[in-house]
Scaffold this motif. Structure first.
Motif, PDB file in Angstrom:
ATOM      1  N   PRO A  44       6.408   1.480  -5.977  1.00  0.00           N
ATOM      2  CA  PRO A  44       5.097   0.893  -5.701  1.00  0.00           C
ATOM      3  C   PRO A  44       5.142  -0.640  -5.607  1.00  0.00           C
ATOM      4  N   VAL A  45       5.980  -1.272  -6.396  1.00  0.00           N
ATOM      5  CA  VAL A  45       6.107  -2.734  -6.346  1.00  0.00           C
ATOM      6  C   VAL A  45       6.696  -3.175  -5.008  1.00  0.00           C
ATOM      7  N   GLN A  46       7.698  -2.456  -4.504  1.00  0.00           N
ATOM      8  CA  GLN A  46       8.280  -2.791  -3.204  1.00  0.00           C
ATOM      9  C   GLN A  46       7.260  -2.618  -2.085  1.00  0.00           C
ATOM     10  N   VAL A  47       6.463  -1.563  -2.151  1.00  0.00           N
ATOM     11  CA  VAL A  47       5.431  -1.333  -1.146  1.00  0.00           C
ATOM     12  C   VAL A  47       4.383  -2.445  -1.206  1.00  0.00           C
ATOM     13  N   ALA A  48       3.970  -2.817  -2.408  1.00  0.00           N
ATOM     14  CA  ALA A  48       2.978  -3.885  -2.564  1.00  0.00           C
ATOM     15  C   ALA A  48       3.513  -5.205  -2.015  1.00  0.00           C
ATOM     16  N   TYR A  49       4.777  -5.510  -2.280  1.00  0.00           N
ATOM     17  CA  TYR A  49       5.365  -6.744  -1.760  1.00  0.00           C
ATOM     18  C   TYR A  49       5.404  -6.712  -0.239  1.00  0.00           C
ATOM     19  N   ALA A  50       5.848  -5.599   0.327  1.00  0.00           N
ATOM     20  CA  ALA A  50       5.903  -5.476   1.787  1.00  0.00           C
ATOM     21  C   ALA A  50       4.512  -5.635   2.387  1.00  0.00           C
ATOM     22  N   ALA A  51       3.518  -5.059   1.737  1.00  0.00           N
ATOM     23  CA  ALA A  51       2.149  -5.165   2.232  1.00  0.00           C
ATOM     24  C   ALA A  51       1.630  -6.589   2.140  1.00  0.00           C
ATOM     25  N   SER A  52       1.830  -7.214   1.010  1.00  0.00           N
ATOM     26  CA  SER A  52       1.276  -8.556   0.820  1.00  0.00           C
ATOM     27  C   SER A  52       1.955  -9.593   1.701  1.00  0.00           C
ATOM     28  N   GLU A  53       3.196  -9.349   2.063  1.00  0.00           N
ATOM     29  CA  GLU A  53       3.926 -10.281   2.935  1.00  0.00           C
ATOM     30  C   GLU A  53       3.895  -9.843   4.395  1.00  0.00           C
ATOM     31  N   LYS A  54       3.167  -8.761   4.681  1.00  0.00           N
ATOM     32  CA  LYS A  54       3.038  -8.226   6.045  1.00  0.00           C
ATOM     33  C   LYS A  54       4.392  -7.903   6.669  1.00  0.00           C
ATOM     34  N   ILE A  55       5.280  -7.337   5.880  1.00  0.00           N
ATOM     35  CA  ILE A  55       6.597  -6.926   6.369  1.00  0.00           C
ATOM     36  C   ILE A  55       6.431  -5.607   7.115  1.00  0.00           C
ATOM     37  N   PRO A  56       6.862  -5.535   8.382  1.00  0.00           N
ATOM     38  CA  PRO A  56       6.708  -4.284   9.136  1.00  0.00           C
ATOM     39  C   PRO A  56       7.478  -3.139   8.477  1.00  0.00           C
ATOM     40  N   ILE A  57       6.801  -2.025   8.317  1.00  0.00           N
ATOM     41  CA  ILE A  57       7.456  -0.860   7.714  1.00  0.00           C
ATOM     42  C   ILE A  57       7.211   0.375   8.558  1.00  0.00           C
ATOM     43  N   ASN A  58       7.066   0.174   9.849  1.00  0.00           N
ATOM     44  CA  ASN A  58       6.769   1.269  10.766  1.00  0.00           C
ATOM     45  C   ASN A  58       7.803   2.384  10.693  1.00  0.00           C
ATOM     46  N   ASN A  59       9.070   2.031  10.537  1.00  0.00           N
ATOM     47  CA  ASN A  59      10.109   3.054  10.523  1.00  0.00           C
ATOM     48  C   ASN A  59      10.108   3.872   9.239  1.00  0.00           C
ATOM     49  N   LEU A  60       9.312   3.501   8.244  1.00  0.00           N
ATOM     50  CA  LEU A  60       9.242   4.250   6.995  1.00  0.00           C
ATOM     51  C   LEU A  60       8.118   5.282   6.993  1.00  0.00           C
ATOM     52  N   ARG A  61       7.270   5.225   7.995  1.00  0.00           N
ATOM     53  CA  ARG A  61       6.167   6.182   8.093  1.00  0.00           C
ATOM     54  C   ARG A  61       6.728   7.521   8.568  1.00  0.00           C
ATOM     55  N   PRO A  62       6.406   8.611   7.884  1.00  0.00           N
ATOM     56  CA  PRO A  62       6.932   9.913   8.326  1.00  0.00           C
ATOM     57  C   PRO A  62       6.326  10.312   9.665  1.00  0.00           C
ATOM     58  N   PRO A  63       7.031  11.126  10.427  1.00  0.00           N
ATOM     59  CA  PRO A  63       6.476  11.581  11.704  1.00  0.00           C
ATOM     60  C   PRO A  63       5.287  12.501  11.460  1.00  0.00           C
ATOM     61  N   LEU A  64       4.445  12.611  12.458  1.00  0.00           N
ATOM     62  CA  LEU A  64       3.318  13.536  12.353  1.00  0.00           C
ATOM     63  C   LEU A  64       3.844  14.964  12.251  1.00  0.00           C
ATOM     64  N   SER A  65       3.139  15.769  11.525  1.00  0.00           N
ATOM     65  CA  SER A  65       3.560  17.147  11.293  1.00  0.00           C
ATOM     66  C   SER A  65       3.425  17.985  12.559  1.00  0.00           C
ATOM     67  N   THR A  66       4.420  18.784  12.824  1.00  0.00           N
ATOM     68  CA  THR A  66       4.355  19.701  13.960  1.00  0.00           C
ATOM     69  C   THR A  66       3.591  20.970  13.596  1.00  0.00           C
ATOM     70  N   SER A  67       3.373  21.196  12.296  1.00  0.00           N
ATOM     71  CA  SER A  67       2.658  22.399  11.868  1.00  0.00           C
ATOM     72  C   SER A  67       1.153  22.183  11.757  1.00  0.00           C
ATOM     73  N   CYS A  68       0.706  20.933  11.904  1.00  0.00           N
ATOM     74  CA  CYS A  68      -0.735  20.638  11.830  1.00  0.00           C
ATOM     75  C   CYS A  68      -1.370  20.760  13.205  1.00  0.00           C
ATOM     76  N   SER A  69      -2.653  20.919  13.196  1.00  0.00           N
ATOM     77  CA  SER A  69      -3.377  21.028  14.462  1.00  0.00           C
ATOM     78  C   SER A  69      -3.327  19.701  15.212  1.00  0.00           C
ATOM     79  N   LEU A  70      -3.457  19.789  16.497  1.00  0.00           N
ATOM     80  CA  LEU A  70      -3.494  18.604  17.342  1.00  0.00           C
ATOM     81  C   LEU A  70      -4.658  17.706  16.954  1.00  0.00           C
TER      82      LEU A  70
END
Length: 87
Positions: A44-70
């Motif tokens: 949580p501290v690393q996430v807070a630091y990344a957020a407060s410094e606006k460090i891009p973390i796009n590659n850490l976001r999981p892909p959208l689920s293929t089992s969920c509805s469109l």
């Protein structure tokens, strides 16, 4: 306040906020309900630091689920910022 993992940078830095911080957090709640937990390799501290410094973390976001509805995946996508995802 809430968990740093789903908190927009404005909230972490205690800056004036709009409704957009709620949409941002809602996006992460939806992701958690449908796929893997975002940022699970960060503390949580690393996430807070990344957020407060606006460090891009796009590659850490999981892909959208293929089992969920469109419709649900579209809702999640519409909650995400238009620019590169930053926490």
């Amino acid at each position: 306040m809430g968990t740093y993992l789903w908190m927009a940078s404005e909230m972490i830095k205690e800056k004036p906020c709009t409704h957009k911080v709620n949409v941002y957090s809602f996006d992460f709640v939806l992701l958690e309900l449908t796929t893997l937990v975002p940022f699970q390799r960060m503390t949580p501290v690393q996430v807070a630091y990344a957020a407060s410094e606006k460090i891009p973390i796009n590659n850490l976001r999981p892909p959208l689920s293929t089992s969920c509805s469109l419709m649900l995946n579209n809702l999640i996508r519409n909650c995400q910022p238009c620019k590169e995802v930053v926490l």
